[in-house]
Write a protein that holds these residues in place. Sequence first.
Motif, mmCIF file in Angstrom:
data_model
loop_
_atom_site.group_PDB
_atom_site.id
_atom_site.type_symbol
_atom_site.label_atom_id
_atom_site.label_comp_id
_atom_site.label_asym_id
_atom_site.label_seq_id
_atom_site.Cartn_x
_atom_site.Cartn_y
_atom_site.Cartn_z
ATOM 1 N N ASP A 5 0.824 -1.210 0.000
ATOM 2 C CA ASP A 5 0.000 0.000 0.000
ATOM 3 C C ASP A 5 0.860 1.262 0.000
ATOM 4 N N LYS A 6 1.962 1.212 0.736
ATOM 5 C CA LYS A 6 2.870 2.365 0.766
ATOM 6 C C LYS A 6 3.474 2.606 -0.609
ATOM 7 N N ARG A 9 0.898 4.071 -2.892
ATOM 8 C CA ARG A 9 0.698 5.475 -2.534
ATOM 9 C C ARG A 9 1.828 6.342 -3.098
ATOM 10 N N TYR A 13 1.303 9.235 -5.952
ATOM 11 C CA TYR A 13 1.742 10.604 -5.706
ATOM 12 C C TYR A 13 2.659 11.089 -6.825
ATOM 13 N N GLU A 26 -7.933 10.960 -8.701
ATOM 14 C CA GLU A 26 -7.381 10.056 -7.695
ATOM 15 C C GLU A 26 -7.555 8.590 -8.071
ATOM 16 N N TRP A 30 -4.553 6.046 -8.741
ATOM 17 C CA TRP A 30 -4.406 4.907 -7.840
ATOM 18 C C TRP A 30 -4.362 3.605 -8.639
#
Length: 105
Positions: A5-6, A9, A13, A26, A30
Motif C-alpha cells: 500500500d505504501k 501510494r 503521488y 485520484e 491509484w
Amino acid sequence: MSTDDKRIREFAYQIWESEGKPEGQEARHWEMARKLAEAEALAPKKPAKAAASKPAAGKTLNGKASDNKVAAPKAKTKPAAASAVIPPGEKSVKKPRAARKPPAV
C-alpha cells in the motif's frame, strides 16, 4: 498499512505530481499506481553483478585453460547537457552560422 500500500501510494503521488497535480483524478492515479507496483513485484530481481559476471577461473566451455583476456567495458558517453534540452512547446533559438570561405580556384 502494508508495504504494498505504501508503494502504491508513492507511485500514485508521483503520477499526480508528474501530471501537474490535477484534481479529481485520484481513482485513475491509484489504479495506474497499483498496476505499476504489481509489475514491479513480478519483475525478476537483478543478481549481484560480481557473482553473475565472472566466468569460471581460467577455463573455457571445453574444460581447457584459456589465455584469452576479457576486454574491459567501454566508457559510457556523457548525457546531453541540461541546457541543451528544450521543453515541449518552446522554440529553439539557433545561432547564425559563420560565413563560409569561397572554394579556392
